[in-house]
Design a protein around this motif. Structure first.
Motif, short mmCIF file in Angstrom:
data_model
loop_
_atom_site.label_atom_id
_atom_site.label_comp_id
_atom_site.label_asym_id
_atom_site.label_seq_id
_atom_site.Cartn_x
_atom_site.Cartn_y
_atom_site.Cartn_z
N GLN A 17 40.34 -3.11 57.46
CA GLN A 17 40.39 -1.68 57.15
C GLN A 17 39.38 -0.90 57.98
OE1 GLN A 17 40.03 -1.90 52.77
NE2 GLN A 17 41.93 -0.76 52.70
N THR A 50 58.98 -0.72 53.32
CA THR A 50 58.40 0.60 53.59
C THR A 50 56.92 0.48 53.96
OG1 THR A 50 58.27 0.84 51.19
CG2 THR A 50 60.02 2.03 52.30
N HIS A 107 29.66 -2.51 56.80
CA HIS A 107 30.66 -2.84 55.78
C HIS A 107 31.29 -4.20 56.04
CE1 HIS A 107 31.11 1.73 55.10
NE2 HIS A 107 30.17 1.22 54.34
N ILE A 108 31.55 -4.49 57.30
CA ILE A 108 32.14 -5.79 57.63
C ILE A 108 31.19 -6.91 57.22
CG2 ILE A 108 32.71 -7.28 59.59
CD1 ILE A 108 33.97 -4.75 60.91
N ARG A 132 60.07 2.77 42.28
CA ARG A 132 60.40 1.35 42.34
C ARG A 132 59.44 0.51 41.52
NH1 ARG A 132 60.09 0.84 48.69
NH2 ARG A 132 58.21 1.98 48.14
N THR A 133 58.20 0.98 41.38
CA THR A 133 57.22 0.17 40.68
C THR A 133 56.73 0.82 39.38
OG1 THR A 133 55.55 1.17 42.10
CG2 THR A 133 56.38 -0.98 42.76
N GLU A 155 63.69 -5.72 49.55
CA GLU A 155 64.52 -4.51 49.52
C GLU A 155 64.25 -3.70 50.79
OE1 GLU A 155 63.94 -1.94 46.19
OE2 GLU A 155 63.90 -3.60 44.75
N SER A 214 38.50 -10.02 51.40
CA SER A 214 37.49 -9.68 52.40
C SER A 214 38.09 -9.43 53.78
CB SER A 214 36.43 -10.78 52.50
OG SER A 214 35.55 -10.70 51.41
N GLU A 239 63.44 2.34 38.56
CA GLU A 239 63.96 0.99 38.42
C GLU A 239 63.26 0.29 37.27
OE1 GLU A 239 63.55 -1.52 41.88
OE2 GLU A 239 64.21 0.09 43.24
N THR A 242 41.13 -0.67 61.83
CA THR A 242 42.53 -0.31 62.05
C THR A 242 42.78 1.07 61.44
OG1 THR A 242 43.18 -1.39 59.98
CG2 THR A 242 43.39 -2.69 61.98
N CYS A 243 43.85 1.69 61.90
CA CYS A 243 44.18 3.01 61.35
C CYS A 243 45.06 2.87 60.12
CB CYS A 243 44.85 3.88 62.40
SG CYS A 243 46.46 3.27 62.92
N ARG A 255 59.58 -5.29 46.68
CA ARG A 255 60.20 -3.98 46.51
C ARG A 255 59.67 -2.97 47.51
NH1 ARG A 255 58.68 -3.29 40.36
NH2 ARG A 255 56.75 -4.03 41.33
N THR A 256 58.42 -3.15 47.94
CA THR A 256 57.82 -2.15 48.81
C THR A 256 57.48 -2.70 50.19
OG1 THR A 256 55.70 -2.70 47.81
CG2 THR A 256 56.84 -0.78 46.92
N ASP A 265 55.72 5.92 42.36
CA ASP A 265 56.76 5.23 43.10
C ASP A 265 57.80 4.75 42.10
OD1 ASP A 265 58.34 3.38 44.50
OD2 ASP A 265 56.66 2.69 45.72
N LYS A 277 47.50 -19.19 44.49
CA LYS A 277 46.14 -19.54 44.84
C LYS A 277 45.15 -18.52 44.32
CE LYS A 277 47.13 -22.50 48.65
NZ LYS A 277 47.05 -22.73 50.08
N ASP A 334 54.70 -7.38 47.62
CA ASP A 334 55.70 -6.90 46.66
C ASP A 334 57.02 -6.71 47.41
OD1 ASP A 334 57.32 -5.49 44.91
OD2 ASP A 334 55.64 -4.35 44.07
N LYS A 385 35.45 2.00 63.21
CA LYS A 385 35.94 3.19 62.53
C LYS A 385 34.82 4.18 62.26
CE LYS A 385 39.76 3.71 59.50
NZ LYS A 385 40.62 2.85 58.69
N HIS A 435 39.56 -6.10 53.85
CA HIS A 435 38.54 -5.05 53.91
C HIS A 435 37.95 -4.94 55.32
CE1 HIS A 435 37.96 -5.67 49.35
NE2 HIS A 435 38.88 -4.77 49.60
N ILE A 436 37.74 -6.08 55.95
CA ILE A 436 37.20 -6.05 57.31
C ILE A 436 38.16 -5.32 58.24
CG2 ILE A 436 36.72 -7.54 59.29
CD1 ILE A 436 35.46 -9.54 57.26
N GLU A 474 30.96 -8.08 53.65
CA GLU A 474 32.00 -9.00 53.17
C GLU A 474 31.66 -10.47 53.44
OE1 GLU A 474 34.72 -8.10 51.52
OE2 GLU A 474 34.24 -5.97 51.63
#
Lengths: 508, 508, 508, 508
Positions: free
Chosen positions: B87, B104, A84-85, C100-101, B134, B81, C134, B90-91, B100-101, C98, B65, B98, A77, B84-85, A88
């Motif tokens: 992140q 989405t 950063h990796i 919902r939360t 949901e 971790s 909610e 990936t985009c 509820r979310t 949000d 846990k 949760d 990225k 974070h790695i 961790e």
């Protein structure tokens, strides 16, 4: 310093881990920025998780390229993403990009690696490579020693006094030895302490090998509820259990907390000592053990019997071999021989290995907690480099297909492990718990032929007698040896069977 | 959806990348938390870097846990971790914890993968697995389409007008086709646009294959200063160069910026169009190309001659084969045959592959920018699954030792690539620039035998004639085929030789 | 709930802190996004630092504006900047965006505020204001109680047993009461425990008021090395000091660690109990105190004499008044009167206030640790709202010029503090240690006139007698009263003088 | 360098901002760690938001204290919290804790402040104060100049050419001058450019004063849809609007985007130039304006009439004064007098001030975008220090109660602003839109008396004539003057009335 190359990078990562794990010295891993760095994330995370001191050195793009603002060869990225990796999965990480602070930065990372016994990361800017750096006097004049963590002497003293009082009141004390004793090079002191106390000594899974397996007080591996019954019963009877260097996590091969009642136990680990429901912080294992060695501990004289999970071996050499036969045969083989170490791969062999008994000060290594597949062969190569002991590697076919081919590097480094490749034709450990068996099958490889092609010797065995003979022959062969042992697809080691039964029970 | 398993995880990562790269569909990669996730960091970083749309799904520890506060099986620094790695590579990344979310969140990650054509990451909490979630109406009623980025239509129009005026003023325009045209499924439109303009069309290294190699206007691969002389000269003569979907980074096989004068060039990439010294933001390549297709562009009728870097092949079939002979033979082989694709490994073969000409709409794949070793074999397996085309894999021995054994999985998925394994006994590409040659040597593997053992067919060839014959035979073999081609340790491909010369020159 | 407005925002922040600090209830502070939120950073940091439970509610830009991508009215670096800032000074912060939360998010922040007794932050998106949310059953049916931290009962028990043994062995034990006893509403239990033990009870600076000042066992404020000699000597003689709820930081009015030998002391604070060199974690002060109330503690019957830092007051009412005279007069005034509380501003008055004795269950408030100027007047207004007690505010001219004008809001909320404004014409406390005296001078304000103009009553006094008379009159005046006391520029309170002497000594 | 002190910190923050804002030099603000730093977050956020170059210097705890691990005097969540907070509101922030890099770190922050014209932050470790630091040659030999951002000269040239072509085609061009022209000290060049083009020149709200108000081409302040009708009509008629240095955000006093069609407009701001739908990046305003000054622009000769929002003033001096009367009177007062600047507080006066016309090169200052209450008085004091011009401050009673008392510091710094305090008894601007009017009332202060007490002169006026007389008298008074103007609670300035009407309309 010896430079070794492996292919691909994960092999190099495991080899360095094996070196450091076996020697308690810092191993150094050099990788290229990008594909190289990203490819060792898994072995380095394993070293982090099991506290193995290694230093990762990576290249990094220089200021010029950073300023260009364009994407750099091998990038994720951001240019800092690899850094950063590694933040961790290391205890200290620095980008070396300022000649004024380079020396102290590197010094700080190396010291942290030693202090925490975990990986450190240095990323050297491309344009720093030829730069002259300022080295302060204290670095130049460094005597090469690295400091361990410091204790508060008053806390050490009170903890030792508290321990002594409880130990001396106890009628059936026992000791469980954890991995920190080995990481902090305390094996000699621990044996001395064990003898001074005269109590049964067990190890955890991760620490197998941290207490000499052929010591008369050694009782075997404590695997919590699935321990051999004598171990379980002895622990249940204990009115004081002294846990020395035992990470809470590695007790049960799972994530359940140990069932030792706290009022009957003492835990010395991670620079603190928990006694009953109170805690001494800032007490290192090293200082605690040394204080106990000087304390007026009452000596017990309990007679200890070693125990494992193996049922008696059925008679007959021409039988189709089973995993438990292999364990019996390896134990017999090791009993009379010096200079061997054992390395157990992850998977069924991790559990199987718990029933191996290495004597004569032989090392025993396994990734007992992080349990990444692929550690075995490269880890053993690194370990042999470090210790000179000949590795006997217990490895399944699944794991061997991951990193086993690294064995082809053995000849040029004059390494000669014996690989016992238990071939059950797939991911056997999941067979009892998986619906889609087809996803667990593995293609067949001509392992023995491969061994020969790579400059070693290959055997293919199917009976107990064949294995015994192959081992005996291997002992005399100077090159590496691979013994493919064909077992039934549903055959598993004794501990694995107990573990699966316990896990299934737990979920229901 | 077909479920496939590979071993170890990096192979799975490359296979999913190959699938997505070849089909322009989203590939899905499932891994276990910890060792599994950490082990695919490298292939996923490659997908990120070269904009391949894949979705990584990992398990993750549940709340129970996490609350225990103890270290979890397979963990790095913190429980978060691994998240974070990912992140960093990936985009879009989400932890699903949760109900509820959850719906989405997953929807958002999938949409981001498509929008950015880069990997996304979903980590599903262990205790979410059985939970009911949901699902909002808009997700339930989703029609399955995924949106591309939006343009500002007024900017598109002005950019097309500006382009048309400049194009119509130009006397010697040319076009360079970049990888985005392929990622955004614009090959048909690009060919149409090329024909409408009637100008020579080249591709970049990374985009080789994005313009049909047997199209009469296709001129070959532009590799900047080391391009074939006719290409270099044609670009130098151009008074307008239209760069369509060309990432700035992939021009020169290096990190130098391209030498096209900006006042004579147009760059349409990453949702903007640069014309001379000004920029149109919010203009997607898709909308820009469509606008140009409708614009009153003057048609040129330049006659284009395809060119590569190959010197004429010396006569004689019994000669010891060289890398360039292999390229000649593969080109001849492909010329008459449909249904083949070519996959080039990283290393010398990445450069060698630039001189391959795949016709008949055959796909061409390589990691032209991130260039991680190990992509070739598993990437080709994934690509064949996706396209049905039979891969012809160009691969060195070094890379094959990394992930080549994944070929053993081919039979059970009915895949049948032809692997041309160029065996020069080591890391040949570094030989001209390394002092310690011993660090570059690789152990020898019995590649052809292995192929047979794994259910394929193996050939070992040493002369031009033998390769030709082996290829002809392979064409008829239903299973996978591995042809080991033994070449001189110092033999390299034509482009590699030019590249090394240029790099060394640059540093001096 | 009563809505109050202040001007500017720092005043509002201090008032809410004063309310919460005096009542041990959660105070709520509403601010506008941007200038409003940024302007309460200082008072909220003070609440955080001294563990006062308040809830900050801010508006925030809605999705529409965020998507616009333009800078928003009242913004810092990013739209999330204010949120990031408050993350640094609250124990829990959430953006409510949000539906919902939203309910569970708000619930979680409020619970955290109570659990940690520190500020929480809620930022409500503009476009959430009219949305229906909610609300899960457990929130709807909440009974209004908020949980304190939980203890491990086995640790509580062992800690109490350990404490009891040591206490019963001790011959001269003493107790130091800290601020947590007050925050966790344990005053009644602490008094009971003090009486049960029969030992001298002191408080720290920050906790002054947490033990009734007119209780026969109350000995005064322990300020470490600069305590009144009887206190210092009594602590030195103690063979056990029980520190209940004492934050380590607030012992010495400085940052030096306390000099109590750990083997002779017990510290119960922040959910743990340190006894000698060991620690009981997961033991809340509340549970520890309750366990001690049930424990078989030996009762002492030590006779305790209250002491402060005041030299005997010289005779004569017509004398030019000094700071110490003011303290004598206020003490006399308070002795006979119920319904008063005392609030001390930061600066010299923070130290001066330590010699004030409020009886009759009157509250005493000061920012004893964070020590921000400006707390006094607005904090007192909030405190009177909450408790109904009439505040007697000790305030210097410097601090009054910061937030003193907030007193003008008193009449409309029917509040009637008595402000004793000690006017020494500048930043007096720095005069002994600053070279550039001119930087310490402050302009003169017509304080008494201002008081009248703002609907209160103003006095200007210069002699001891005048102050006494003014106080007596103020007692009868229903509105707020401001008494400006003109003192010599170099006159300082007794504790300040000792503190400066000690600080200067420390640095040399 | 002059050292000034204010009380409390927000005043100091605003004063430094006013100094820097008026002079375009870097202002320096020193605060104490903790309460001091936290208390200037709001003014510094304002400087950040409106791009005012100031340098904040704070103390910070030293290593010793950090290592102690205890809470430090004046602390928030972590010792680094204050640093993190300032990272959100500065363009560069550094903790100075290494003598080897201190000099270059400080140098880098100062350069960033100048480059971005935004605040920077330096936190100096307590134990660095007496340390000797390494200062590299390039810092030692620095000539005191600070670099502005760099342009790409080819882009500047193309942008100027493009602009010239469009300008020369236009028949009714106009120019809107934004705040960047002033921040980058381009006022002289902008006037020259305006004269060269001969078109009407307006300013935005935030930039009022950046073009001389008495210049014959100055048309007034463009406030988008609520502009004076001639301005609105002239912009609607324009076939090209040249926006020079106009931040998109400050057009409409709100957050709506401006309604200028992009094909008819040019925006030069934030180092880029947008022309129609395309963009030139890396073009600074400074270089763009200089290129236009050399370009062959066609000269227009449009006759421009200044306009504001004021209705004709009704006759009669004895009338109860209104806000618009005050504006008329101030304009008359300024018309004949040199050496005055005007500073408008936030609130109604921010809008009112738009109808003020300062001639004779007088400065005009207001927080036109961030709009924090409390800027007026302290900001004006700082501005007078910097420019020597006498400030005429327009201020409401609400804002004055926040920071107005800072005026008491004027005498000792020989500053003599004239404060016109418009007293409507509360937060008047919210009265038309608030239900609970009681929350908007403010206590009454004896403003005029206070002014006298603080060493200035106070007036209280109620009629038009009284104000005129007071102003005339004030002009002759050497000290500061406060004129309290009592107006009807519901009286508001002309622009405010239009703004509220527009806002209410927008929401419905």
């Amino acid at each position: 310093m010896q430079v070794m190359t492996f292919s691909p990078e994960p092999g190099a990562g495991f080899a360095v881990d094996g070196y450091a794990r076996a020697t308690c010295k810092i191993g150094v891993l050099c990788v290229t920025y990008g594909a190289g760095g990203h490819n060792v994330v898994n072995p380095v995370a394993g070293s982090f998780s099991e506290r193995v001191p290694i230093l990762v050195i990576s290249g990094g793009p220089g200021e010029e390229k950073r300023k260009l603002g364009v994407l750099i060869h091998h990038q994720a990225k951001e240019i800092e993403s690899q850094f950063h990796i590694f933040q961790e999965i290391t205890c200290a990480a620095k980008i070396i990009n300022d000649p004024r602070t380079a020396a102290t930065d590197i010094d700080a990372v190396v010291r942290a690696v030693w202090l925490h016994q975990q990986p450190g990361y240095i990323e050297i800017h491309q344009d720093m490579v030829e730069r002259e750096i300022e080295v302060p006097r204290e670095v130049l004049e460094w005597d090469g020693t690295l400091a361990h963590a410091h204790s508060d002497p008053r806390k050490v003293e009170e903890a030792a006094r508290d321990t002594t009082a409880r130990f001396n009141r106890a009628r059936k004390p026992a000791a469980i030895i954890g991995i920190e004793t080995f990481r902090y090079k305390l094996t000699r002191e621990i044996v001395e302490l064990g003898e001074k106390m005269g109590v049964p000594c067990m190890t955890t899974v991760l620490a197998k090998g941290a207490f000499p397996m052929d010591h008369p007080q050694y009782m075997g591996v404590n695997i919590g509820p699935i321990s051999p019954p004598p171990i379980r019963e002895r622990v249940d009877e204990a009115d004081l259990v002294l846990n020395l260097g035992t990470l809470l996590t590695d007790m049960n091969l799972g994530s359940r907390l140990p069932h030792l009642p706290r009022e009957k136990s003492i835990w010395a680990v991670q620079n603190k000592v928990d006694i009953s429901y109170h805690t001494y912080t800032e007490v290192t294992l090293r200082d605690y053990v040394k204080a106990l060695l000087k304390a007026p501990l009452r000596q017990h004289h309990e007679k200890v019997e070693y125990c494992d999970n193996l049922a008696p071996q059925p008679p007959g050499d021409a039988r189709q071999i089973q995993v438990s036969d292999m364990l019996w045969e390896v134990n017999k083989f090791l009993q009379g021989r010096k200079g061997y170490m054992v390395v157990a791969e992850s998977g069924d062999m991790l559990f199987a290995g718990l029933d191996i008994k290495v004597g004569h000060c032989g090392t025993y290594l396994a990734q007992g907690y992080y349990a990444s597949m692929g550690f075995g062969v490269p880890g053993a190569l690194g370990a042999q480099i470090g210790t000179g002991q000949r590795p006997l590697i217990l490895c399944g076919d699944g794991a061997f297909q991951m990193t086993g081919p690294e064995i082809c590097h053995a000849p040029r480094y004059k390494l000669n492990p014996i690989v016992i490749l238990m071939n059950n034709g797939g991911w056997g450990i999941f067979r009892p718990v998986t619906e889609r068996q087809d996803l667990l099958a593995l293609p067949s490889w001509p392992y023995a032929q491969l061994a020969e092609a790579w400059g070693g010797r290959g055997f293919h065995v199917q009976t107990v007698g064949e294995l015994r003979a192959a081992l005996a022959e291997a002992d005399q062969i100077p090159s590496f040896v691979l013994i493919e042992v064909r077992v039934d697809p549903y055959d598993l080691s004794p501990v694995t069977i107990k573990y699966i039964k316990a896990s299934v029970g737990q979920e229901q």
